[in-house]
Design an enzyme around this catalytic site. Sequence first.
Site, PDB file in Angstrom:
ATOM      1  N   HIS A 289       0.850  -1.189   0.000  1.00 19.36           N
ATOM      2  CA  HIS A 289       0.000   0.000   0.000  1.00 19.36           C
ATOM      3  C   HIS A 289       0.881   1.233   0.000  1.00 19.36           C
ATOM      4  CE1 HIS A 289      -3.189   2.794   1.087  1.00 19.36           C
ATOM      5  NE2 HIS A 289      -4.001   1.856   0.634  1.00 19.36           N
TER       6      HIS A 289
ATOM      7  N   ASP B 299      -7.935  -5.560   0.150  1.00 17.16           N
ATOM      8  CA  ASP B 299      -8.375  -6.467  -0.907  1.00 17.16           C
ATOM      9  C   ASP B 299      -8.041  -7.923  -0.606  1.00 17.16           C
ATOM     10  OD1 ASP B 299      -9.540  -4.628  -2.649  1.00 17.16           O
ATOM     11  OD2 ASP B 299      -7.586  -3.994  -3.370  1.00 17.16           O
TER      12      ASP B 299
HETATM   13  N1  ACO Z   1       4.212  -7.925  -4.179  1.00 16.51           N
HETATM   14  C1  ACO Z   1       5.558  -7.916  -4.288  1.00 16.51           C
HETATM   15  N2  ACO Z   1       6.313  -6.815  -4.134  1.00 16.51           N
HETATM   16  C2  ACO Z   1       5.659  -5.684  -3.869  1.00 16.51           C
HETATM   17  C3  ACO Z   1       4.261  -5.613  -3.731  1.00 16.51           C
HETATM   18  C4  ACO Z   1       3.533  -6.798  -3.887  1.00 16.51           C
HETATM   19  N3  ACO Z   1       2.210  -6.800  -3.800  1.00 16.51           N
HETATM   20  N4  ACO Z   1       3.906  -4.350  -3.452  1.00 16.51           N
HETATM   21  C5  ACO Z   1       5.033  -3.639  -3.429  1.00 16.51           C
HETATM   22  N5  ACO Z   1       6.095  -4.444  -3.680  1.00 16.51           N
HETATM   23  C6  ACO Z   1       7.497  -4.042  -3.750  1.00 16.51           C
HETATM   24  C7  ACO Z   1       7.762  -3.390  -5.102  1.00 16.51           C
HETATM   25  O1  ACO Z   1       8.149  -4.333  -6.060  1.00 16.51           O
HETATM   26  C8  ACO Z   1       8.866  -2.409  -4.765  1.00 16.51           C
HETATM   27  O2  ACO Z   1      10.057  -3.131  -4.668  1.00 16.51           O
HETATM   28  P1  ACO Z   1      11.439  -2.477  -5.163  1.00 16.51           P
HETATM   29  O3  ACO Z   1      11.618  -1.256  -4.287  1.00 16.51           O
HETATM   30  O4  ACO Z   1      12.405  -3.561  -4.908  1.00 16.51           O
HETATM   31  O5  ACO Z   1      11.224  -2.124  -6.595  1.00 16.51           O
HETATM   32  C9  ACO Z   1       8.503  -1.944  -3.360  1.00 16.51           C
HETATM   33  O6  ACO Z   1       7.727  -3.014  -2.786  1.00 16.51           O
HETATM   34  C10 ACO Z   1       7.685  -0.653  -3.358  1.00 16.51           C
HETATM   35  O7  ACO Z   1       6.523  -0.907  -4.152  1.00 16.51           O
HETATM   36  P2  ACO Z   1       5.793   0.158  -5.033  1.00 16.51           P
HETATM   37  O8  ACO Z   1       4.942  -0.537  -6.023  1.00 16.51           O
HETATM   38  O9  ACO Z   1       6.792   1.146  -5.539  1.00 16.51           O
HETATM   39  O10 ACO Z   1       4.914   0.856  -3.922  1.00 16.51           O
HETATM   40  P3  ACO Z   1       3.751   1.823  -4.210  1.00 16.51           P
HETATM   41  O11 ACO Z   1       3.489   2.552  -2.959  1.00 16.51           O
HETATM   42  O12 ACO Z   1       3.992   2.598  -5.433  1.00 16.51           O
HETATM   43  O13 ACO Z   1       2.568   0.805  -4.587  1.00 16.51           O
HETATM   44  C11 ACO Z   1       0.837  -0.690  -4.630  1.00 16.51           C
HETATM   45  C12 ACO Z   1       1.559   0.399  -3.816  1.00 16.51           C
HETATM   46  C13 ACO Z   1       0.583  -0.205  -6.061  1.00 16.51           C
HETATM   47  C14 ACO Z   1      -0.496  -0.951  -3.948  1.00 16.51           C
HETATM   48  C15 ACO Z   1       1.708  -1.951  -4.666  1.00 16.51           C
HETATM   49  O14 ACO Z   1       1.971  -2.370  -3.344  1.00 16.51           O
HETATM   50  C16 ACO Z   1       1.064  -3.070  -5.464  1.00 16.51           C
HETATM   51  O15 ACO Z   1       1.185  -3.104  -6.693  1.00 16.51           O
HETATM   52  N6  ACO Z   1       0.346  -4.035  -4.785  1.00 16.51           N
HETATM   53  C17 ACO Z   1      -0.352  -5.083  -5.463  1.00 16.51           C
HETATM   54  C18 ACO Z   1      -1.708  -4.577  -5.973  1.00 16.51           C
HETATM   55  C19 ACO Z   1      -2.688  -4.342  -4.848  1.00 16.51           C
HETATM   56  O16 ACO Z   1      -2.846  -5.153  -3.962  1.00 16.51           O
HETATM   57  N7  ACO Z   1      -3.387  -3.195  -4.942  1.00 16.51           N
HETATM   58  C20 ACO Z   1      -4.432  -2.842  -3.967  1.00 16.51           C
HETATM   59  C21 ACO Z   1      -4.104  -1.567  -3.261  1.00 16.51           C
HETATM   60  S1  ACO Z   1      -5.244  -1.284  -1.936  1.00 16.51           S
HETATM   61  C22 ACO Z   1      -6.696  -0.808  -2.653  1.00 16.51           C
HETATM   62  O17 ACO Z   1      -6.787  -0.364  -3.775  1.00 16.51           O
HETATM   63  C23 ACO Z   1      -7.931  -1.043  -1.780  1.00 16.51           C
END
Ligand code: ACO
Length: 368
Positions: A254, A305
Amino acid sequence: MEAVKVPRGLAGVSVADTRISKSSADGSLVYRGYPIADLAANASFEETAYLVLNGKLPTRGELDSFASGIARRSSLDRRVFDIMGALGGGAHPIDAIRTGVSALGSIDAEQSIQDKEASIESKMPVLAANCLRVPKGEPPRLPGKTGGFADRLLQMLTPREASEFDRWVFERVLIFYMEHDMNASSFTVRVVASTLADPYAAASAGLASLKGPLHGGANEAAMEMLLRAKDPENAGPFVEATFREGRKLMGFGHRVYKQFDPRARLCKEYLGEMTKKRGDDRIYRLCDAIEREMWEKKKIPPNLDYYAAPIFYLLGIEVPLYTPIFAASRVFGWMAHYNEQVEENKLIRPDSTYVGHAGRSYVPIEKR
Ligand code: ACO
């Protein structure tokens, strides 16, 4: 004036003052100042929606009139179903709802902004419950005459009879989905509102933003992932294989919550209770095992979720309807953002840093 450069994805940038809700990195979430756990323990969906929209808890009279207004306005013009039906069975459910909301924008006879918003809020659950059926040519399921917002929505989503506890849980999940400060879809709604477009345009833009798997689509993706993982014993190899393939675990991570998502914690408790009552806790153990693996390997907690998805699954709701459920609830938050934006409006029109070519000259097509 020199443009201010901000982090990618506007991470950590405050783009508006809001009085609607606030999520914080320490795992807290308040709607209009009330902690989410307090609302989940005590409030109905309608009370919470009234609060989110109006900034105060309703009196008995205000609540009755708000709830009966939603029920009264929920009937849909047949032409909206016809337009959704024309999309055909291959339509994505969110596209079908978005088409329905767009059609409403032309068909609805509401005049005031407030009435337009109330109409969208009341009809969204009907569109959500029928976004799979109607494009496939099946007859629409219409809201029943009894029960509150959550009960009527659940009855349309699944013909399965739900226990009182299950209905209570479903209503809590809807409360959690209602609002979440400057999430991607609410920001989208505010951008559209800032142009002074009407609430139908703003809601359909919100739906477009919600469709993606990084936002609303994550609850469906999380359930599909859990169904693939199958067995709690398989959690370790499953998580490792996902990372090896360079994929994310859906339902984890998140932008704001880095330690825990308070909504996911509460949903996990409810899921535990639901599985205990069913005498089969396999899905709970599977979720817990993947959560532990993820925390051990990446220190990333589950989001709403992740635990909403198995709750919907146990309620017997088809997976492609999970994001539509999110929309049916979040529309109240969207309309609160619409109003707040319009009340203190300034067109949202950021700048950008040009990093493209410079000084090129046109070359006639024959010479390229
Ligand atoms: N699985 C594996 N690695 C992850 C995940 C995940 N679900 N989420 C974040 N990471 C990792 C990223 O790969 C990144 O790693 P790095 O620094 O080595 O490149 C690091 O954690 C930071 O992640 P970002 O995607 O840059 O974080 P951001 O704050 O931009 O994204 C997001 C948040 C988009 C929700 C992300 O965690 C994600 O894609 N999660 C999966 C989709 C999801 O569950 N979305 C629902 C959000 S809640 C909602 O809408 C109710």
